[in-house]
Design an enzyme around this catalytic site. Structure first.
Site, PDB file in Angstrom:
ATOM      1  N   ARG A  59     -34.524  83.985  52.722  1.00  0.00           N
ATOM      2  CA  ARG A  59     -35.925  84.386  52.636  1.00  0.00           C
ATOM      3  C   ARG A  59     -36.152  85.582  51.716  1.00  0.00           C
ATOM      4  O   ARG A  59     -37.033  85.556  50.854  1.00  0.00           O
ATOM      5  CB  ARG A  59     -36.479  84.734  54.032  1.00  0.00           C
ATOM      6  CG  ARG A  59     -36.922  83.544  54.839  1.00  0.00           C
ATOM      7  CD  ARG A  59     -36.667  83.770  56.296  1.00  0.00           C
ATOM      8  NE  ARG A  59     -35.231  83.784  56.490  1.00  0.00           N
ATOM      9  CZ  ARG A  59     -34.510  82.667  56.712  1.00  0.00           C
ATOM     10  NH1 ARG A  59     -35.100  81.516  56.844  1.00  0.00           N
ATOM     11  NH2 ARG A  59     -33.199  82.722  56.820  1.00  0.00           N
ATOM     12  N   ARG A 108     -30.947  95.205  49.750  1.00  0.00           N
ATOM     13  CA  ARG A 108     -30.494  94.858  51.106  1.00  0.00           C
ATOM     14  C   ARG A 108     -29.074  95.381  51.239  1.00  0.00           C
ATOM     15  O   ARG A 108     -28.170  94.955  50.506  1.00  0.00           O
ATOM     16  CB  ARG A 108     -30.540  93.345  51.317  1.00  0.00           C
ATOM     17  CG  ARG A 108     -29.712  92.905  52.511  1.00  0.00           C
ATOM     18  CD  ARG A 108     -29.944  91.470  52.898  1.00  0.00           C
ATOM     19  NE  ARG A 108     -31.266  91.313  53.483  1.00  0.00           N
ATOM     20  CZ  ARG A 108     -31.661  90.223  54.128  1.00  0.00           C
ATOM     21  NH1 ARG A 108     -30.853  89.192  54.252  1.00  0.00           N
ATOM     22  NH2 ARG A 108     -32.867  90.151  54.647  1.00  0.00           N
ATOM     23  N   HIS A 135     -35.969  96.718  58.954  1.00  0.00           N
ATOM     24  CA  HIS A 135     -36.353  95.593  58.093  1.00  0.00           C
ATOM     25  C   HIS A 135     -37.881  95.607  57.926  1.00  0.00           C
ATOM     26  O   HIS A 135     -38.581  94.734  58.442  1.00  0.00           O
ATOM     27  CB  HIS A 135     -35.879  94.290  58.747  1.00  0.00           C
ATOM     28  CG  HIS A 135     -35.830  93.104  57.824  1.00  0.00           C
ATOM     29  ND1 HIS A 135     -36.144  93.168  56.477  1.00  0.00           N
ATOM     30  CD2 HIS A 135     -35.522  91.798  58.064  1.00  0.00           C
ATOM     31  CE1 HIS A 135     -36.008  91.973  55.934  1.00  0.00           C
ATOM     32  NE2 HIS A 135     -35.635  91.121  56.870  1.00  0.00           N
ATOM     33  N   GLN A 138     -40.064  92.525  56.742  1.00  0.00           N
ATOM     34  CA  GLN A 138     -40.177  91.470  57.749  1.00  0.00           C
ATOM     35  C   GLN A 138     -41.346  91.753  58.695  1.00  0.00           C
ATOM     36  O   GLN A 138     -42.157  90.865  58.973  1.00  0.00           O
ATOM     37  CB  GLN A 138     -38.864  91.376  58.547  1.00  0.00           C
ATOM     38  CG  GLN A 138     -38.889  90.325  59.629  1.00  0.00           C
ATOM     39  CD  GLN A 138     -38.913  88.908  59.069  1.00  0.00           C
ATOM     40  OE1 GLN A 138     -38.062  88.550  58.267  1.00  0.00           O
ATOM     41  NE2 GLN A 138     -39.887  88.117  59.468  1.00  0.00           N
ATOM     42  N   ASP A 227     -34.484  87.186  67.779  1.00  0.00           N
ATOM     43  CA  ASP A 227     -33.629  87.341  66.589  1.00  0.00           C
ATOM     44  C   ASP A 227     -32.192  87.070  67.037  1.00  0.00           C
ATOM     45  O   ASP A 227     -31.905  87.029  68.241  1.00  0.00           O
ATOM     46  CB  ASP A 227     -33.770  88.768  66.027  1.00  0.00           C
ATOM     47  CG  ASP A 227     -32.974  88.996  64.738  1.00  0.00           C
ATOM     48  OD1 ASP A 227     -32.566  88.005  64.090  1.00  0.00           O
ATOM     49  OD2 ASP A 227     -32.744  90.174  64.382  1.00  0.00           O
ATOM     50  N   MET A 232     -25.930  90.547  60.798  1.00  0.00           N
ATOM     51  CA  MET A 232     -24.976  90.577  59.687  1.00  0.00           C
ATOM     52  C   MET A 232     -24.146  91.860  59.794  1.00  0.00           C
ATOM     53  O   MET A 232     -24.693  92.938  59.998  1.00  0.00           O
ATOM     54  CB  MET A 232     -25.729  90.528  58.358  1.00  0.00           C
ATOM     55  CG  MET A 232     -26.399  89.190  58.107  1.00  0.00           C
ATOM     56  SD  MET A 232     -27.304  89.133  56.539  1.00  0.00           S
ATOM     57  CE  MET A 232     -28.933  89.684  57.058  1.00  0.00           C
ATOM     58  N   CYS A 267     -37.546  85.972  63.051  1.00  0.00           N
ATOM     59  CA  CYS A 267     -37.466  86.337  61.628  1.00  0.00           C
ATOM     60  C   CYS A 267     -36.638  85.334  60.840  1.00  0.00           C
ATOM     61  O   CYS A 267     -36.752  85.282  59.616  1.00  0.00           O
ATOM     62  CB  CYS A 267     -36.907  87.741  61.490  1.00  0.00           C
ATOM     63  SG  CYS A 267     -35.318  87.968  62.298  1.00  0.00           S
ATOM     64  N   ARG A 295     -43.541  86.349  54.202  1.00  0.00           N
ATOM     65  CA  ARG A 295     -42.685  87.359  53.578  1.00  0.00           C
ATOM     66  C   ARG A 295     -43.131  87.595  52.132  1.00  0.00           C
ATOM     67  O   ARG A 295     -43.266  88.727  51.686  1.00  0.00           O
ATOM     68  CB  ARG A 295     -41.215  86.901  53.599  1.00  0.00           C
ATOM     69  CG  ARG A 295     -40.567  86.904  54.988  1.00  0.00           C
ATOM     70  CD  ARG A 295     -40.396  88.316  55.515  1.00  0.00           C
ATOM     71  NE  ARG A 295     -39.633  89.152  54.591  1.00  0.00           N
ATOM     72  CZ  ARG A 295     -38.301  89.148  54.486  1.00  0.00           C
ATOM     73  NH1 ARG A 295     -37.577  88.386  55.268  1.00  0.00           N
ATOM     74  NH2 ARG A 295     -37.691  89.947  53.628  1.00  0.00           N
TER      75      ARG A 295
HETATM   76  N1   CP Z   1     -35.589  87.066  57.678  1.00  0.00           N
HETATM   77  C1   CP Z   1     -34.782  87.332  56.625  1.00  0.00           C
HETATM   78  O1   CP Z   1     -34.725  88.457  56.126  1.00  0.00           O
HETATM   79  O2   CP Z   1     -34.080  86.262  56.169  1.00  0.00           O
HETATM   80  P1   CP Z   1     -32.895  86.278  55.077  1.00  0.00           P
HETATM   81  O3   CP Z   1     -31.746  87.010  55.705  1.00  0.00           O
HETATM   82  O4   CP Z   1     -32.611  84.852  54.777  1.00  0.00           O
HETATM   83  O5   CP Z   1     -33.390  87.034  53.868  1.00  0.00           O
HETATM   84  N1  NVA Z   2     -30.992  91.246  62.716  1.00  0.00           N
HETATM   85  C1  NVA Z   2     -30.703  90.284  61.675  1.00  0.00           C
HETATM   86  C2  NVA Z   2     -31.924  90.017  60.842  1.00  0.00           C
HETATM   87  C3  NVA Z   2     -31.732  88.980  59.767  1.00  0.00           C
HETATM   88  C4  NVA Z   2     -32.955  88.785  58.933  1.00  0.00           C
HETATM   89  C5  NVA Z   2     -29.567  90.816  60.817  1.00  0.00           C
HETATM   90  O1  NVA Z   2     -29.568  92.005  60.483  1.00  0.00           O
HETATM   91  O2  NVA Z   2     -28.653  90.046  60.495  1.00  0.00           O
END
Ligand code: CP
Ligand code: NVA
Length: 309
Positions: A59, A108, A135, A138, A227, A232, A267, A295
């Site tokens: 996204r 990011r 974020h 978002q 979520d 990540m 999200c 978004r």
């Molecule tokens: N929601 C969101 O930020 O998705 P992506 O990790 O795919 O960018």
């Molecule tokens: N909390 C999640 C959001 C992904 C858009 C992450 O940080 O992976």
């Protein structure tokens, strides 16, 4: 600097209510224009954006790149192996070099300090495309989506169920600016950052609740929000978290307790069968795809604001 004139978009609460609402209005306006097929509005013509991704994305990458292009600009994708900010090259050097080629930088990253350093040393605007802490883009898109579906954000009840993570921090910082009722239901030990909760509570604008009881929390919700349980950078904890978070899955029963007016939001990406059931994602009151679409429109408005066009 006045809260409407900041160089960067790093945290929602850096801006005042009037500025946030102005950006959301602008987002709706440009969304309508783009959806009408009109491509004559080209404010980013001749401008370039560098997009730094230390983590995967669908996204964020596609919405920023497409959005910037649709408004006339050119966006450059720099993946995890390209510039390796902080590893191949120091963040402060990346910031100053990219500022000499580009009009705006989106990033990011893992550590929140990285985006703060990037913004400090960049001479062009920096937009936060997610850090381990927050974020903001978002939640701008989420509020736009709530306004579209419910007619307002003020006075609504938004109940987040799951890990007290970056998404929750941005919800809390939104609640420090715009009045609504925000509830985070999470397992013990997975509450959001204490300082951020205090900041939101001390702003005295919204009703903020942090609880360990999802069933009680969702009663009367306008929005139930979920979520992933392992964000990540935490994927090695995925298995252990599945056990700890049992009871925090948003399923049909929880949506029933929430009541008939509750929309479901996420999200994305979602792990169906883990934090949410397939049935809840696919139900008529699920607005996860309009949410994802927004978004692009929310971010276009943020970039227009930062670039002063
Ligand atoms: N929601 C969101 O930020 O998705 P992506 O990790 O795919 O960018
Ligand atoms: N909390 C999640 C959001 C992904 C858009 C992450 O940080 O992976």
């Amino acid at each position: 600097t006045a809260k409407s004139e900041l160089k960067d978009f790093l945290h929602i609460s850096d801006f005042d209510k009037a500025t946030i609402l102005k950006m959301l209005d602008r987002a709706a306006e440009i969304k309508a224009l783009l959806k009408s097929g009109d491509r004559s509005f080209q404010p980013f013509k001749g401008k370039t954006m560098a997009m730094i991704f230390a983590k995967p994305s669908m996204r964020t990458r596609v919405s920023f790149e497409t959005g910037f292009f649709l408004l006339g600009g050119h966006a450059i994708y720099l993946g995890p192996n390209d510039i390796q900010m902080g590893k191949r090259e120091e963040t402060r050097d990346v910031a100053r070099v990219l500022s000499r080629y580009n009009d705006i930088i989106m990033a990011r990253v893992f550590a929140h300090q990285d985006i703060l350093d990037l913004a400090k040393y960049a001479t062009v605007p920096v937009v936060n495309g997610l850090t381990d802490y927050n974020h903001p883009c978002q939640i701008m898109a989420d509020v736009l989506t709530i306004i579209e579906h419910i007619g307002r954000i003020e006075g609504t009840k938004v109940v987040y169920v799951g890990d007290g993570n970056n998404i929750v921090h941005s919800w809390l910082l939104m609640a420090a600016v715009i009045p609504f009722h925000f509830v985070c239901a999470c397992p013990k030990g997975f509450e959001p950052d204490k300082k951020t909760v205090e900041k939101a509570q001390q702003a005295g604008i919204s009703k903020i609740e942090i609880t360990n009881d999802p069933k009680e929390a969702v009663k009367g919700a306008d929005v139930v929000y979920s979520d992933v349980w392992a964000s990540m950078g935490q994927k090695e904890e995925a298995d252990s978290r599945r056990k700890i978070f049992r009871g925090f899955q948003v399923d049909e029963n929880l949506m029933k307790i929430a009541g008939p007016k509750a929309y479901f939001m996420h999200c994305l990406p979602a792990e169906r069968g883990v934090e949410v059931t397939d049935g809840v994602v696919e139900a008529p009151n699920s607005i996860v795809f309009p949410q994802a679409e927004n978004r692009m429109h929310a971010q276009n408005a943020v970039m227009l604001h930062l670039l002063g066009v």
